[in-house]
Design a protein around this motif. Structure first.
Motif, PDB file in Angstrom:
ATOM      1  N   TYR A   1      -5.518  -2.292  31.837  1.00 60.50           N
ATOM      2  CA  TYR A   1      -6.541  -3.093  31.164  1.00 60.50           C
ATOM      3  C   TYR A   1      -7.806  -2.254  31.043  1.00 60.50           C
ATOM      4  O   TYR A   1      -8.198  -1.586  31.999  1.00 60.50           O
TER       5      TYR A   1
ATOM      6  N   LEU B   1      -5.029  -8.743  34.261  1.00 59.16           N
ATOM      7  CA  LEU B   1      -4.219  -7.589  34.645  1.00 59.16           C
ATOM      8  C   LEU B   1      -2.934  -8.033  35.332  1.00 59.16           C
ATOM      9  O   LEU B   1      -1.855  -7.477  35.081  1.00 59.16           O
TER      10      LEU B   1
ATOM     11  N   ARG C   1      -0.471  -9.298  32.735  1.00 58.77           N
ATOM     12  CA  ARG C   1       0.154  -8.197  32.008  1.00 58.77           C
ATOM     13  C   ARG C   1       1.194  -7.484  32.864  1.00 58.77           C
ATOM     14  O   ARG C   1       2.242  -7.059  32.356  1.00 58.77           O
TER      15      ARG C   1
END
Length: 229
Positions: free
Chosen positions: A31, A153, A156
């Motif tokens: 990120y 984050l 993801r």
């Protein structure tokens, strides 16, 4: 005898049971984001032959810098001072240490919302100041912004593990079942924050007002285990 043979047979069948069919995948996430918080740190230094004078000089310089920061919009309670230190000023000359009196240090710091305009006003104030100081600008994330980055984050990272597992299972003509295990150790990588360092006396043009603060990069990982159907 028959009972013993039956027990041995049952034991053998138990060992013959197939092991759990699982797949273990490590997911990674990255990120990038602009820092929303700037930290200005000023190093004030005064040198004098007398102890009392060096302390008075440093206090006067600190008061002057505090007033300067207030002129560019900082409140007095936002300005923090730390690391007050007075030591002998020993200088190496002609093969020996020479006593040059005393040297006093103090750090002054303040946080601010990151913007080019705010940075420009800070640097301009030092360019126009008679205070001989060194100062640095560090850029980081506020607590609120860091929480948002961490949560995104993690999403993801988990999505990456899920996507990888689905591709591997499909290629092997298998299907993912329930998640058996998740291993997470919080390895969020904090970057070295971008730093701009200037000496007030050396700033003779406006080029320093246009520098760009770079994005901060973060990464994390998680290991997940699925049962295969």
């Amino acid at each position: 005898m028959k009972t013993m043979m039956l027990m041995v047979l049952c034991t053998g069948l138990a060992f013959a049971q197939p092991a759990d069919r699982t797949i273990e995948v490590k997911g990674t996430g990255t990120y990038k984001t602009m820092p929303d918080l700037g930290v200005l740190t000023i190093e004030a230094i005064v040198i004098n032959k007398k102890f009392a004078d060096v302390v008075k000089g440093l206090n006067a310089k600190t008061e002057s810098l505090t007033a300067q920061l207030q002129m560019v919009g900082f409140k007095k309670e936002e300005i923090k001072t730390a690391d007050f230190n007075v030591a002998k000023n020993m200088v190496w000359e002609n093969g020996s240490n020479i006593d040059k009196g005393y040297i006093a240090h103090q750090n002054i710091s303040v946080e601010f919302s990151n913007s080019k305009e705010r940075i420009g006003s800070i640097i301009t104030s030092f360019m126009n100041s008679e205070n001989e100081v060194r100062f640095s600008l560090h850029f980081t994330l506020s607590e609120h912004h860091e929480t948002l980055v961490r949560d995104e984050l993690l999403k993801r990272t988990v999505n990456d593990a899920q996507s990888r597992a689905e591709v591997i299972a499909s290629a092997a003509k298998q299907k993912l079942g329930i998640i058996k295990h998740i291993s997470y150790g919080s390895v969020m990588q904090h970057p070295v924050y971008q730093t701009a360092l200037y000496k007030a006396a050396a700033a003779e043009n406006d080029q320093s007002l246009g520098f760009d603060v770079k994005e901060l990069s973060f990464s994390d990982e998680v290991t997940m285990v699925w049962e295969l159907k």
